[in-house]
Scaffold this motif. Structure first.
Motif, PDB file in Angstrom:
ATOM      1  N   THR A 171       0.818  -1.218   0.000  1.00 43.17           N
ATOM      2  CA  THR A 171       0.000   0.000   0.000  1.00 43.17           C
ATOM      3  C   THR A 171       0.849   1.264   0.000  1.00 43.17           C
ATOM      4  O   THR A 171       1.930   1.307   0.600  1.00 43.17           O
ATOM      5  N   ALA A 172       0.332   2.286  -0.688  1.00 41.32           N
ATOM      6  CA  ALA A 172       0.975   3.608  -0.704  1.00 41.32           C
ATOM      7  C   ALA A 172      -0.089   4.673  -0.486  1.00 41.32           C
ATOM      8  O   ALA A 172      -1.090   4.712  -1.211  1.00 41.32           O
ATOM      9  N   PHE A 173       0.157   5.543   0.489  1.00 47.75           N
ATOM     10  CA  PHE A 173      -0.766   6.652   0.773  1.00 47.75           C
ATOM     11  C   PHE A 173      -0.235   7.927   0.126  1.00 47.75           C
ATOM     12  O   PHE A 173       0.954   8.222   0.202  1.00 47.75           O
ATOM     13  N   THR A 178      -2.383  12.815   6.047  1.00 49.81           N
ATOM     14  CA  THR A 178      -1.440  11.729   6.316  1.00 49.81           C
ATOM     15  C   THR A 178      -2.222  10.452   6.601  1.00 49.81           C
ATOM     16  O   THR A 178      -3.398  10.500   6.978  1.00 49.81           O
ATOM     17  N   ALA A 179      -1.541   9.328   6.412  1.00 44.16           N
ATOM     18  CA  ALA A 179      -2.201   8.039   6.613  1.00 44.16           C
ATOM     19  C   ALA A 179      -2.499   7.811   8.094  1.00 44.16           C
ATOM     20  O   ALA A 179      -1.690   8.160   8.957  1.00 44.16           O
ATOM     21  N   THR A 180      -3.634   7.209   8.351  1.00 48.63           N
ATOM     22  CA  THR A 180      -3.970   6.846   9.737  1.00 48.63           C
ATOM     23  C   THR A 180      -3.908   5.334   9.914  1.00 48.63           C
ATOM     24  O   THR A 180      -4.426   4.792  10.885  1.00 48.63           O
ATOM     25  N   THR A 181      -3.284   4.659   8.967  1.00 51.06           N
ATOM     26  CA  THR A 181      -3.065   3.215   9.049  1.00 51.06           C
ATOM     27  C   THR A 181      -1.632   2.957   8.588  1.00 51.06           C
ATOM     28  O   THR A 181      -1.007   3.822   7.964  1.00 51.06           O
ATOM     29  N   THR A 182      -1.094   1.779   8.892  1.00 46.23           N
ATOM     30  CA  THR A 182       0.265   1.457   8.481  1.00 46.23           C
ATOM     31  C   THR A 182       0.309   1.201   6.982  1.00 46.23           C
ATOM     32  O   THR A 182      -0.488   0.414   6.464  1.00 46.23           O
ATOM     33  N   VAL A 183       1.225   1.867   6.283  1.00 42.98           N
ATOM     34  CA  VAL A 183       1.362   1.697   4.831  1.00 42.98           C
ATOM     35  C   VAL A 183       2.824   1.441   4.498  1.00 42.98           C
ATOM     36  O   VAL A 183       3.716   1.693   5.312  1.00 42.98           O
ATOM     37  N   ASP A 184       3.071   0.944   3.267  1.00 44.75           N
ATOM     38  CA  ASP A 184       4.442   0.674   2.840  1.00 44.75           C
ATOM     39  C   ASP A 184       5.153   1.937   2.370  1.00 44.75           C
ATOM     40  O   ASP A 184       6.354   2.078   2.519  1.00 44.75           O
ATOM     41  N   PHE A 185       4.389   2.835   1.757  1.00 46.29           N
ATOM     42  CA  PHE A 185       4.949   4.113   1.296  1.00 46.29           C
ATOM     43  C   PHE A 185       3.957   5.223   1.612  1.00 46.29           C
ATOM     44  O   PHE A 185       2.750   4.991   1.638  1.00 46.29           O
ATOM     45  N   GLU A 186       4.484   6.415   1.803  1.00 41.82           N
ATOM     46  CA  GLU A 186       3.609   7.572   2.058  1.00 41.82           C
ATOM     47  C   GLU A 186       4.264   8.810   1.457  1.00 41.82           C
ATOM     48  O   GLU A 186       5.482   8.981   1.545  1.00 41.82           O
ATOM     49  N   ALA A 187       3.445   9.650   0.816  1.00 42.42           N
ATOM     50  CA  ALA A 187       3.981  10.857   0.175  1.00 42.42           C
ATOM     51  C   ALA A 187       2.901  11.929   0.183  1.00 42.42           C
ATOM     52  O   ALA A 187       1.708  11.623   0.237  1.00 42.42           O
ATOM     53  N   PRO A 188       3.297  13.212   0.110  1.00 43.81           N
ATOM     54  CA  PRO A 188       2.307  14.291   0.160  1.00 43.81           C
ATOM     55  C   PRO A 188       1.432  14.384  -1.092  1.00 43.81           C
ATOM     56  O   PRO A 188       0.327  14.911  -1.014  1.00 43.81           O
ATOM     57  N   ASP A 189       1.904  13.875  -2.223  1.00 48.34           N
ATOM     58  CA  ASP A 189       1.042  13.799  -3.424  1.00 48.34           C
ATOM     59  C   ASP A 189       1.592  12.724  -4.358  1.00 48.34           C
ATOM     60  O   ASP A 189       2.592  12.068  -4.042  1.00 48.34           O
ATOM     61  N   LEU A 190       0.964  12.550  -5.518  1.00 46.59           N
ATOM     62  CA  LEU A 190       1.361  11.434  -6.391  1.00 46.59           C
ATOM     63  C   LEU A 190       2.734  11.650  -7.017  1.00 46.59           C
ATOM     64  O   LEU A 190       3.503  10.704  -7.198  1.00 46.59           O
TER      65      LEU A 190
END
Lengths: 234, 234
Positions: free
Chosen positions: B195-197, B212-224
């Motif tokens: 998953t990526a948020f 921001t993500a409220t669950t555990t994700v593999d990647f997270e970024a402010p936009d695409l």
């Protein structure tokens, strides 16, 4: 009613499966010491295609992706040649040769023209992944991947053509099936779609493909580029 | 296992449905003499989305294309406003506003980068035709249209994520769901996908989207685009 989408047969109509399979079988197996007439190898593999699908169409076997049928058929062909020692990774790699077939030379230019005017999708017995990989390999740009997998049956069952038209939210008569095989087009017409025949006279070897339609069609052209010019001149 | 495909949530993640629906509702209905807070109109229409899908997810109603649910919901919203005289062609035209939503400004550049490295498909509750039309409208290039229609159920049911991965012939862990909604990603992770948020802080109005993500994700970024730069630097 105006035609709004074109859906395409792929094996034979858009890609030269025979030369592509022969070349990949040779490049995979010859370095391992196997030798044969590689075009005959391709023909033998393809000859098992309709009987394998017929088991699904008749209900004798549940729907499965074409990779599964291709693999069964490859094992049959290797068995007949007595090539029992071809190992599993080699068989798996060779089976994916169908994901790496080369397009006929007129396809890229024709697709670019047709895309300006119509929604475009394959309506093939190949499954979604196979079609997505073929599109990458040949730089095609589909609007969606339709055909056997979304219908869960194989052409020429009417549901495959109808499910493809409906996936685009179109009436059957707004959707035209394009193929180099009269039998495919006859089934599409019976299912309610418009039909266009293009010639692929060398599909089964020089001069051994269909040159002209042997069933009534709405459009007919010697190749896809000629069809694109017919359809896009308006 | 390496990630080979990215599948995307679309409404909110790739397109700004709220502004697009408000603008199209206004341009369709204001010339007919109707007036309201058009952003509130968009919110009201969207608020009926989850309850309508829940009937399908719970088995109370068979699977149908999202256009059908959108149309039911439009009729509810028009009824509440007392706008009973909006005629059938206007309702049909307005219902297709969901096929003409505008992408967030970073999407085009990000998709072009991601396409160099991954197979790409929508995994949306929107059906194939809606997704194909949105792709044309925004000049996107998908490898296939996956999601609810091929799974015949609606997210966050696990089958929708899993059917999309399998359509690409991939293991679940080779496929990553990209979304601006933690609940969507939580369900995808439980289903076995990566998953990526990405943040879409203005989805429901200025500052009212998920930052921001409220669950555990593999990647997270402010936009695409930021996600694309993270994933494609390797």
């Amino acid at each position: 009613m105006a035609i709004r989408a074109l859906i395409f047969d792929v094996f034979g109509t858009l890609v030269d499966w025979r030369s592509s399979i022969a070349a990949q079988a040779k490049s995979t197996l010859e370095p391992l010491g196997y030798s044969t007439d590689w075009l005959a190898f391709a023909d033998a593999w393809r000859n098992e295609y309709q009987p394998a699908m017929e088991k699904v169409r008749s209900g004798q076997r549940g729907f499965c992706k074409l990779d599964v049928l291709h693999r069964d058929n490859l094992d049959i062909v290797l068995g007949r040649l007595g090539w029992h020692k071809v190992d599993e990774p080699t068989r798996q790699h060779l089976n994916l040769a169908w994901h790496r077939l080369q397009a006929w030379p007129d396809v890229a230019e024709a697709m670019a023209m047709l895309r300006q005017q119509f929604l475009l999708a394959p309506c093939s017995n190949g499954h979604i992944a196979l079609m997505a990989n073929l599109a990458r390999h040949n730089h095609w740009h589909w609007d969606a991947i339709l055909g056997a997998e979304i219908a869960q049956d194989y052409k020429p069952q009417a549901i495959v053509y109808q499910a493809s038209a409906r996936a685009f939210d179109l009436d059957l008569s707004e959707t035209m099936m394009v193929a180099a095989h009269s039998s495919d087009l006859e089934a599409a017409a019976v299912a309610g779609l418009k039909t266009a025949f293009i010639g692929r006279p060398d599909e089964y070897g020089p001069g051994l493909g269909e040159h002209t339609a042997t069933t009534t069609v709405d459009f007919e052209a010697p190749d896809l580029l000629a069809l694109a010019r017919q359809l896009c001149k308006g």
